[in-house]
Design a protein around this motif. Sequence first.
Motif, PDB file in Angstrom:
ATOM      1  N   LYS A  26       0.819  -1.216   0.000  1.00 35.95           N
ATOM      2  CA  LYS A  26       0.000   0.000   0.000  1.00 35.95           C
ATOM      3  C   LYS A  26       0.854   1.267   0.000  1.00 35.95           C
ATOM      4  N   VAL A  27       1.896   1.299   0.811  1.00 34.51           N
ATOM      5  CA  VAL A  27       2.706   2.510   0.944  1.00 34.51           C
ATOM      6  C   VAL A  27       3.698   2.663  -0.209  1.00 34.51           C
ATOM      7  N   PHE A  28       4.410   1.587  -0.557  1.00 32.42           N
ATOM      8  CA  PHE A  28       5.515   1.699  -1.503  1.00 32.42           C
ATOM      9  C   PHE A  28       5.304   0.962  -2.826  1.00 32.42           C
ATOM     10  N   GLY A  29       4.235   0.183  -2.949  1.00 31.27           N
ATOM     11  CA  GLY A  29       3.977  -0.537  -4.187  1.00 31.27           C
ATOM     12  C   GLY A  29       4.801  -1.803  -4.367  1.00 31.27           C
ATOM     13  N   TRP A  30       5.375  -2.312  -3.282  1.00 34.43           N
ATOM     14  CA  TRP A  30       6.151  -3.551  -3.381  1.00 34.43           C
ATOM     15  C   TRP A  30       5.204  -4.698  -3.712  1.00 34.43           C
ATOM     16  N   VAL A  31       5.713  -5.681  -4.448  1.00 36.44           N
ATOM     17  CA  VAL A  31       4.932  -6.875  -4.775  1.00 36.44           C
ATOM     18  C   VAL A  31       5.547  -8.068  -4.059  1.00 36.44           C
ATOM     19  N   PHE A  32       4.707  -9.043  -3.731  1.00 36.15           N
ATOM     20  CA  PHE A  32       5.140 -10.153  -2.876  1.00 36.15           C
ATOM     21  C   PHE A  32       4.850 -11.510  -3.491  1.00 36.15           C
ATOM     22  N   ALA A  33       5.668 -12.480  -3.106  1.00 37.01           N
ATOM     23  CA  ALA A  33       5.442 -13.888  -3.424  1.00 37.01           C
ATOM     24  C   ALA A  33       5.585 -14.660  -2.121  1.00 37.01           C
ATOM     25  N   ASP A  34       4.621 -15.532  -1.861  1.00 39.76           N
ATOM     26  CA  ASP A  34       4.650 -16.356  -0.647  1.00 39.76           C
ATOM     27  C   ASP A  34       5.494 -17.602  -0.893  1.00 39.76           C
ATOM     28  N   TYR A  35       6.327 -17.935   0.081  1.00 34.19           N
ATOM     29  CA  TYR A  35       7.130 -19.152   0.045  1.00 34.19           C
ATOM     30  C   TYR A  35       6.877 -19.908   1.344  1.00 34.19           C
ATOM     31  N   GLY A  36       5.728 -20.546   1.416  1.00 34.28           N
ATOM     32  CA  GLY A  36       5.353 -21.249   2.626  1.00 34.28           C
ATOM     33  C   GLY A  36       4.768 -20.303   3.653  1.00 34.28           C
ATOM     34  N   PRO A  37       4.448 -20.832   4.836  1.00 39.30           N
ATOM     35  CA  PRO A  37       3.785 -20.016   5.851  1.00 39.30           C
ATOM     36  C   PRO A  37       4.714 -19.059   6.602  1.00 39.30           C
ATOM     37  N   ASP A  38       6.020 -19.200   6.435  1.00 37.57           N
ATOM     38  CA  ASP A  38       6.956 -18.424   7.252  1.00 37.57           C
ATOM     39  C   ASP A  38       7.890 -17.510   6.462  1.00 37.57           C
ATOM     40  N   TYR A  39       7.609 -17.302   5.147  1.00 40.39           N
ATOM     41  CA  TYR A  39       8.508 -16.462   4.363  1.00 40.39           C
ATOM     42  C   TYR A  39       7.753 -15.829   3.198  1.00 40.39           C
ATOM     43  N   ILE A  40       7.996 -14.533   2.997  1.00 40.46           N
ATOM     44  CA  ILE A  40       7.487 -13.825   1.822  1.00 40.46           C
ATOM     45  C   ILE A  40       8.638 -13.061   1.194  1.00 40.46           C
ATOM     46  N   ALA A  41       8.688 -13.089  -0.124  1.00 45.05           N
ATOM     47  CA  ALA A  41       9.716 -12.348  -0.864  1.00 45.05           C
ATOM     48  C   ALA A  41       9.079 -11.094  -1.451  1.00 45.05           C
ATOM     49  N   PHE A  42       9.879 -10.031  -1.571  1.00 41.19           N
ATOM     50  CA  PHE A  42       9.370  -8.808  -2.180  1.00 41.19           C
ATOM     51  C   PHE A  42      10.238  -8.379  -3.352  1.00 41.19           C
ATOM     52  N   ALA A  43       9.604  -7.653  -4.260  1.00 34.88           N
ATOM     53  CA  ALA A  43      10.277  -7.088  -5.429  1.00 34.88           C
ATOM     54  C   ALA A  43       9.676  -5.712  -5.679  1.00 34.88           C
ATOM     55  N   ASN A  44      10.205  -5.013  -6.668  1.00 33.67           N
ATOM     56  CA  ASN A  44       9.756  -3.663  -7.019  1.00 33.67           C
ATOM     57  C   ASN A  44      10.097  -2.669  -5.911  1.00 33.67           C
ATOM     58  N   SER A  45      11.260  -2.890  -5.269  1.00 36.49           N
ATOM     59  CA  SER A  45      11.653  -2.052  -4.142  1.00 36.49           C
ATOM     60  C   SER A  45      13.020  -1.398  -4.328  1.00 36.49           C
ATOM     61  N   GLY A  46      13.684  -1.655  -5.427  1.00 37.65           N
ATOM     62  CA  GLY A  46      15.050  -1.181  -5.638  1.00 37.65           C
ATOM     63  C   GLY A  46      16.054  -2.286  -5.416  1.00 37.65           C
TER      64      GLY A  46
END
Length: 117
Positions: A26-46
Motif C-alpha cells: 500500500k505505501v511503496f507498491g512492493w509486490v510479494f510472493a509467498d514461500y510457505g507459511p513463514d517467508y514472503i519475498a518482495f520485489a519492485n523495491s530497488g
Amino acid sequence: MTGHENINYIEFPAADLSATKQFYNKVFGWVFADYGPDYIAFANSGVDGGFYRSDKTSSVANGAALVVLYSKDLIKTEQRIVASGGKIIKPVFSFPGGKRFHFSDPSGNELAVWSEQ
C-alpha cells in the motif's frame, strides 16, 4: 542483472507477514510472493528481499543496519506510512544533502525515508 559483489538481497524479521505485505504494498507498491507459511519475498523495491516470520525486530538501537528509502515527496510518503499503520519514530530532520525521517512498520522494523527537499 546482479552485479558481482553488490548488495543483491535483504531480509527482515516480521511477526505478522500478512500485515507486512499489506503495509509495504500500500505505501511503496512492493509486490510479494509467498514461500510457505513463514517467508514472503518482495520485489519492485530497488533491491529484492524478503521477510521471515520472527518476533524479533530490526532497529538501529539493536545494532541493525538502517535501510534508507528514497522519496520524491517526503511529506506524502510520511502521510501514507502513518495512514497504513506505520509509526514515525524519528520526525523529519535535515542533514547535509536533504531531509529524512525514521519509521517502524507493523512488525516494528525501523527504516528511514530521505529526500533532497
